[in-house]
Scaffold this active site. Sequence first.
Site, PDB file in Angstrom:
ATOM      1  N   SER A 187      -7.841  -1.466   0.604  1.00  0.00           N
ATOM      2  CA  SER A 187      -8.803  -1.852   1.633  1.00  0.00           C
ATOM      3  C   SER A 187      -9.485  -0.662   2.305  1.00  0.00           C
ATOM      4  O   SER A 187     -10.155   0.111   1.646  1.00  0.00           O
ATOM      5  CB  SER A 187      -8.109  -2.739   2.654  1.00  0.00           C
ATOM      6  N   HIS A 188      -9.286  -0.513   3.618  1.00  0.00           N
ATOM      7  CA  HIS A 188     -10.002   0.533   4.355  1.00  0.00           C
ATOM      8  C   HIS A 188      -9.335   1.897   4.219  1.00  0.00           C
ATOM      9  O   HIS A 188      -9.840   2.878   4.763  1.00  0.00           O
ATOM     10  CB  HIS A 188     -10.085   0.150   5.833  1.00  0.00           C
ATOM     11  N   GLU A 215      -9.912  -8.266  15.659  1.00  0.00           N
ATOM     12  CA  GLU A 215     -10.556  -7.136  16.336  1.00  0.00           C
ATOM     13  C   GLU A 215     -10.824  -5.970  15.381  1.00  0.00           C
ATOM     14  O   GLU A 215     -11.611  -5.086  15.692  1.00  0.00           O
ATOM     15  CB  GLU A 215      -9.718  -6.661  17.521  1.00  0.00           C
ATOM     16  N   SER A 216     -10.156  -5.978  14.230  1.00  0.00           N
ATOM     17  CA  SER A 216     -10.235  -4.864  13.291  1.00  0.00           C
ATOM     18  C   SER A 216     -11.430  -5.015  12.340  1.00  0.00           C
ATOM     19  O   SER A 216     -11.319  -4.723  11.168  1.00  0.00           O
ATOM     20  CB  SER A 216      -8.940  -4.783  12.496  1.00  0.00           C
ATOM     21  N   ARG A 263       0.852  -1.203   0.000  1.00  0.00           N
ATOM     22  CA  ARG A 263       0.000   0.000   0.000  1.00  0.00           C
ATOM     23  C   ARG A 263       0.875   1.236   0.000  1.00  0.00           C
ATOM     24  O   ARG A 263       1.819   1.337   0.780  1.00  0.00           O
ATOM     25  CB  ARG A 263      -0.919   0.014   1.229  1.00  0.00           C
ATOM     26  N   LYS A 290     -11.271 -12.594   4.942  1.00  0.00           N
ATOM     27  CA  LYS A 290     -12.385 -12.202   5.780  1.00  0.00           C
ATOM     28  C   LYS A 290     -13.481 -11.674   4.864  1.00  0.00           C
ATOM     29  O   LYS A 290     -13.216 -11.333   3.711  1.00  0.00           O
ATOM     30  CB  LYS A 290     -11.963 -11.172   6.829  1.00  0.00           C
ATOM     31  N   ASP A 343     -14.098  -6.684   2.833  1.00  0.00           N
ATOM     32  CA  ASP A 343     -13.786  -7.811   3.720  1.00  0.00           C
ATOM     33  C   ASP A 343     -14.034  -7.489   5.194  1.00  0.00           C
ATOM     34  O   ASP A 343     -13.998  -8.384   6.032  1.00  0.00           O
ATOM     35  CB  ASP A 343     -12.362  -8.345   3.484  1.00  0.00           C
ATOM     36  N   ARG A 344     -14.289  -6.215   5.521  1.00  0.00           N
ATOM     37  CA  ARG A 344     -14.571  -5.863   6.922  1.00  0.00           C
ATOM     38  C   ARG A 344     -16.057  -5.651   7.141  1.00  0.00           C
ATOM     39  O   ARG A 344     -16.804  -5.381   6.202  1.00  0.00           O
ATOM     40  CB  ARG A 344     -13.859  -4.571   7.312  1.00  0.00           C
ATOM     41  N   ASP A 389     -12.794  -2.694   0.277  1.00  0.00           N
ATOM     42  CA  ASP A 389     -12.745  -3.907  -0.537  1.00  0.00           C
ATOM     43  C   ASP A 389     -13.705  -4.990  -0.062  1.00  0.00           C
ATOM     44  O   ASP A 389     -13.679  -6.113  -0.576  1.00  0.00           O
ATOM     45  CB  ASP A 389     -11.313  -4.451  -0.606  1.00  0.00           C
ATOM     46  N   THR A 421      -1.428 -10.734  13.617  1.00  0.00           N
ATOM     47  CA  THR A 421      -2.373  -9.895  12.884  1.00  0.00           C
ATOM     48  C   THR A 421      -2.253 -10.115  11.378  1.00  0.00           C
ATOM     49  O   THR A 421      -1.153 -10.158  10.845  1.00  0.00           O
ATOM     50  CB  THR A 421      -2.094  -8.419  13.224  1.00  0.00           C
ATOM     51  N   ASP A 467     -16.046  -2.193   4.397  1.00  0.00           N
ATOM     52  CA  ASP A 467     -14.928  -1.317   4.031  1.00  0.00           C
ATOM     53  C   ASP A 467     -14.707  -1.263   2.524  1.00  0.00           C
ATOM     54  O   ASP A 467     -15.496  -1.813   1.748  1.00  0.00           O
ATOM     55  CB  ASP A 467     -13.648  -1.760   4.754  1.00  0.00           C
TER      56      ASP A 467
END
Length: 541
Positions: free
Chosen positions: A111-112, A362-363, A20, A374, A279-280, A277, A342, A275
Amino acid sequence: MTTYPTTPFDGQKPGTSGLRKKTKVFMQPNFLENFVQATFDAIGGVAGKTLVLGGDGRYFGDSAAQVILKMAAANGAARVIVGQGAWLSTPAASNLIRQRKADGGLILSASHNPGGPDEDFGLKYNMANGGPAPEAVTEAIFARSKVITEFRKLEAPDVNLEMVGESHLGGMTVEVVDPVCDYADLMETIFDFKALRGLFHEGFAMRMDSMCAITGPYAVEIFENRLGAPKGSVVHETPLPDFGGMHPDPNPTWAHELMAEMMGDAAPDFGAASDGDGDRNMILGRGVYVSPSDSIAVLAANAHLVPGYAGGLKGVARSMPTSAAVDRVAAALAIECYETPTGWKFFGNLMDAGRVSLCGEESFGTGSDHVREKDGLWAVLMWLNIIAARGQGVAEIMADHFTRFGRNYYSRHDYEALPSDVANAMLGDLRDRLDGLKGVVVQGLVVESSDEFSYTDPVDGSVSAQQGFRILFEGGSRAVLRLSGTGTEGATLRVYLERYVPGPEGLDADPQDALAPIIAATEEIVGIRARTGRQGPDVIT
Ligand code: VG1
Ligand code: CO
């Protein structure tokens, strides 16, 4: 000409989940090309292989897709399966890789992280199992990026990615597919769509905030078209190159519109966000916020109510900083609970080996072995299916869960964009003092143990060291500190705080109040404020 000379760029080391960088860094001549060629070289070339390609629709994704297609063709790939418009959510990409038995895939996403010309871009390689490349592969990509001297790219006009169908690029087939339908079909095999249709038919009200990112088309198809939720249940449903200026991170800070609605008088029964992409996930009930660590615990405790998991769970896994709420459920179910570093890449081996069915971080990350990423919408469907099966709302389900298992009060404090040298020196000092902390009394709490987390993968024996500092206090409370591996500016310090209350008293306190002693003790031990000059965290989740 298909072979171009190049020279290495610094810093092409993939982080927690892919490479990233600021979009403008990625847009420099040859930057993307170098990283893609280094990836192809590191995986033994792509000649004769089938790859999946797609991303979250952010700025530069469509141009990057064209570059990758031309490079795959020049490197001899047989076929690339691309989501229409270069769109694929991360879990949908993972599913396509598996379903089509592809050799791997490239996901265009940060992602996010926010998107746009002045924000972030990213690229990630996934393996044939559909999961993120493990550390051995990302290390090989990085090593290759440091010595790269040339890349291969076909000189050809752009491929039309707007229309579903097949075309050719040199000797390679480009297959453009509907990004949504295979994924939506997969969801129908896991969940009780009939019961969910019934739920919406009876007037159950839901708000799904796709945050102008990739889940919009998926959520509209699944919730509105297939399950009959009223039109407008999904908001911010059109993916935009800059996410409409939103920060597509589904947490109370960034999904504040949804938070306000769910905490207001006219709140619907259920709220969720995802999010960039896809996955969250963030889960909310009317007036209730579900912390991600609690969400995975609730899903584990109730998974047997969902058709896809009716036979029980093989085991569960959570990342080390995630709270131990799911550990208590695993103990009650008499199944194994694994603790990994993580990043979703560490769950892949456990799922492939059939050791775990459910994983969580946890994220705001939850998922299962239906894919190897995820999966935000999967988590939303899990909650809806459990709500339908139990005939209870989010608040009742949470209260019942805490009564049964006790409550792991939990919060994460992020200090963003710190000068890297300050953050590194602070954690370096902590590392030096770790051994001496045992028995020390701070703010009335006794340090029981402290260490730096190191993980040995139980499947392949690989070791990942330096995965975060743990300070455990007597009584089961703890603080974990680590630096983010997804940021693009300076260093982001994450402080994870946890305290267990068995109940029946004290189960409905405010987490920040319940954690105040741990927060104060951590500050006294590490000196975050004093050393960074910050008054407090930038984001609290
Ligand atoms: C963060 C989260 C981590 C997650 C990763 C990728 O990493 O903490 O749990 O797996 O993002 O998620 P870090 O290194 O910044 O703490 V995503 O949705 O950004 O692909
Ligand atoms: Co994501």
